[in-house]
Design a protein around this motif. Structure first.
Motif, PDB file in Angstrom:
ATOM      1  N   UNK A  84       0.648  -1.283   0.097  1.00  0.00           N
ATOM      2  CA  UNK A  84      -0.046   0.235  -0.061  1.00  0.00           C
ATOM      3  C   UNK A  84       0.962   0.968  -0.343  1.00  0.00           C
ATOM      4  N   UNK A  85       0.061   1.963  -0.336  1.00  0.00           N
ATOM      5  CA  UNK A  85       1.296   3.787  -0.639  1.00  0.00           C
ATOM      6  C   UNK A  85       1.224   3.953   0.723  1.00  0.00           C
ATOM      7  N   UNK A  86       0.769   3.631   1.896  1.00  0.00           N
ATOM      8  CA  UNK A  86       1.928   4.386   3.037  1.00  0.00           C
ATOM      9  C   UNK A  86       2.338   3.588   3.334  1.00  0.00           C
ATOM     10  N   UNK A  87       3.831   3.112   3.349  1.00  0.00           N
ATOM     11  CA  UNK A  87       5.098   2.168   3.249  1.00  0.00           C
ATOM     12  C   UNK A  87       5.553   2.977   2.008  1.00  0.00           C
ATOM     13  N   UNK A  88       5.495   4.075   1.248  1.00  0.00           N
ATOM     14  CA  UNK A  88       5.466   4.906   0.458  1.00  0.00           C
ATOM     15  C   UNK A  88       7.056   5.995   1.206  1.00  0.00           C
ATOM     16  N   UNK A  89       6.172   6.319   2.471  1.00  0.00           N
ATOM     17  CA  UNK A  89       7.041   7.027   3.165  1.00  0.00           C
ATOM     18  C   UNK A  89       8.418   6.737   3.113  1.00  0.00           C
ATOM     19  N   UNK A  90       8.322   5.400   3.401  1.00  0.00           N
ATOM     20  CA  UNK A  90      10.197   5.214   3.042  1.00  0.00           C
ATOM     21  C   UNK A  90      10.472   4.920   4.413  1.00  0.00           C
ATOM     22  N   UNK A  91      12.254   5.057   5.596  1.00  0.00           N
ATOM     23  CA  UNK A  91      12.104   5.279   6.498  1.00  0.00           C
ATOM     24  C   UNK A  91      11.820   5.929   7.524  1.00  0.00           C
ATOM     25  N   UNK A  92      11.333   7.172   7.374  1.00  0.00           N
ATOM     26  CA  UNK A  92      10.521   7.785   8.651  1.00  0.00           C
ATOM     27  C   UNK A  92       9.659   7.022   9.321  1.00  0.00           C
ATOM     28  N   UNK A  93       8.637   5.849   8.274  1.00  0.00           N
ATOM     29  CA  UNK A  93       8.393   4.774   9.147  1.00  0.00           C
ATOM     30  C   UNK A  93       8.832   3.642   9.173  1.00  0.00           C
ATOM     31  N   UNK A  94       9.149   2.991   8.179  1.00  0.00           N
ATOM     32  CA  UNK A  94       9.797   1.833   7.978  1.00  0.00           C
ATOM     33  C   UNK A  94      10.709   2.184   9.026  1.00  0.00           C
ATOM     34  N   UNK A  95      11.209   3.045   9.367  1.00  0.00           N
ATOM     35  CA  UNK A  95      12.257   2.210  10.140  1.00  0.00           C
ATOM     36  C   UNK A  95      11.715   2.311  11.350  1.00  0.00           C
ATOM     37  N   UNK A  96      11.394   3.017  12.024  1.00  0.00           N
ATOM     38  CA  UNK A  96      10.432   2.706  13.538  1.00  0.00           C
ATOM     39  C   UNK A  96      10.244   1.400  13.274  1.00  0.00           C
ATOM     40  N   UNK A  97       8.878   0.973  12.402  1.00  0.00           N
ATOM     41  CA  UNK A  97       7.263  -0.221  12.460  1.00  0.00           C
ATOM     42  C   UNK A  97       9.259  -1.252  12.317  1.00  0.00           C
ATOM     43  N   UNK A  98       9.893  -1.241  11.675  1.00  0.00           N
ATOM     44  CA  UNK A  98      10.760  -2.309  11.802  1.00  0.00           C
ATOM     45  C   UNK A  98      11.456  -2.461  13.706  1.00  0.00           C
ATOM     46  N   UNK A  99      11.663  -1.969  13.639  1.00  0.00           N
ATOM     47  CA  UNK A  99      12.428  -1.969  15.217  1.00  0.00           C
ATOM     48  C   UNK A  99      11.344  -2.395  15.972  1.00  0.00           C
TER      49      UNK A  99
END
Length: 358
Positions: A285-300
């Motif tokens: 989905x398009x939400x995750x195109x935000x990239x690292x600002x969201x994906x970094x905390x999400x992986x943690x």
């Protein structure tokens, strides 16, 4: 255009399958072959299918789907790839994924099987929640979980026995961590800065002014709108853009990551942890195109809540998933759990289809 009687023996590899994705931006339709991955042709109907007191409007969906299907079959006939120009067009199976199917799809389940059998000769039909087609597109027919993030947010997981769902309850009751949730939190922080209250973000206030104009006018722009979730979600990229230098914006994305990880943890099947392979969690989905600002905390967050998770990026979208479901249905290979509202299956005269999980 006719299909043979139910049973895999009647399905030929050069038969056609149709996949449909119905959402807030309109209806997308793809035509493919039973034995060939991917679409041959696609088309888009820009008008979203209407929803009324009785749920999703089956007649309105058919008004758009049937001409689109005829167009795609005509294009396939004129660009025949196997040299059988005179062969009749056989639609072996059709799968429709629709936003709101689980809660608003009663009319579709009641009316579409007969209507599509009459109009297209289709005897094998799957009606799925859009989260299910997102799952099929991102994960396929393996156990795992998918997080579908856009304006809203829903997590769906299965061990291939039953479905487990978390969130997807809309912007008033949930969709926590989705685009509308992030946008609303960013606008609230901007309004706090406007008022001089604690927790405000001058950076987000500046972005509010750039996008919407004076802060005092925002309620009048927002509250009368029937598409409020989309308007709120339109501000989510501004939050992500500010997150690198603004602690309030970064904190909003960290909190969103917590919500998303909690939803994924709630649906991730335990089987992955037991067999040592880990639970696949696909993000789509398009939400995750935000990239690292969201994906970094999400992986943690996922590493802490679901240590066995293997985070992947979905390889296909919901339209791809609808085609995959149709192909599997055409050859009696559908392994995803049937469910009365999440994945309703009508396979001709097979009496057990669509009547329960399993």
């Amino acid at each position: 255009m006719t299909a043979g009687p139910p049973g895999s023996s009647s399905v030929t590899p050069d038969g056609y399958v149709l996949g449909v994705d119905s959402g807030g931006s309109g209806l997308r339709v793809a035509l493919g072959r039973v034995a060939v991955d991917g679409p041959l042709f696609t088309t888009v109907c820009a008008e979203p299918v209407r929803t009324g007191p009785g749920g999703i409007d089956a007649a309105h969906l058919l008004e758009q789907l049937l001409p689109a299907a005829a167009e795609l079959l005509g294009r396939a006939a004129s660009h025949d790839t196997d040299g059988t120009d005179n062969a009749p067009a056989v639609v072996a199976a059709l799968a429709i994924g629709a936003a709101g199917m689980a809660t608003l799809g009663e009319r579709l389940r009641a009316e579409l099987p007969g209507a599509l059998a009459e109009a297209l000769g289709v005897r094998r039909l799957a009606l799925a929640a859009d989260a299910v087609t997102a799952y099929a597109g991102a994960v396929g027919q393996r156990p795992g979980a998918v997080v579908a993030g856009g304006t809203g947010m829903i997590a769906l997981g299965t061990d291939l026995t039953e479905w487990h769902r978390a969130d997807g309850w809309g912007h008033l009751l949930g969709d926590s961590g989705g685009g509308a949730w992030i946008g609303r939190a960013g606008l609230e922080a901007a309004m706090r800065a406007h008022d001089g209250r604690r927790g405000g973000s001058p950076a987000l206030l500046a972005r509010l002014h750039a996008v919407f104009g004076p802060a005092e006018g925002l309620p009048g722009l927002l509250y009368p709108r029937s598409d409020r979730p989309a308007v709120l979600a339109s501000f989510a990229p501004e939050v992500a853009a500010c997150a690198g230098a603004d602690e309030v914006a970064a904190g909003i994305l960290r909190e969103a990551a917590v919500h998303i990880a909690e939803a994924a943890a709630a649906v991730c099947p335990a089987a992955g942890a037991e067999d040592g392979e880990g639970c696949e969690v696909a993000l789509t989905g398009g939400l995750f195109r935000m990239g690292e600002p969201l994906l970094g905390p999400l992986r943690e967050e996922l590493a802490g809540l679901v240590p066995q998770a293997r985070v992947t990026t979905g390889t296909g979208d919901p339209l791809t998933g609808a085609l995959r479901i149709a192909r599997a249905l055409a050859v009696d290979g559908l392994r995803l759990p049937h469910h009365p509202t999440m994945l309703f299956v009508d396979a001709g005269d097979e009496p057990s289809s669509g009547t329960g999980a399993g």
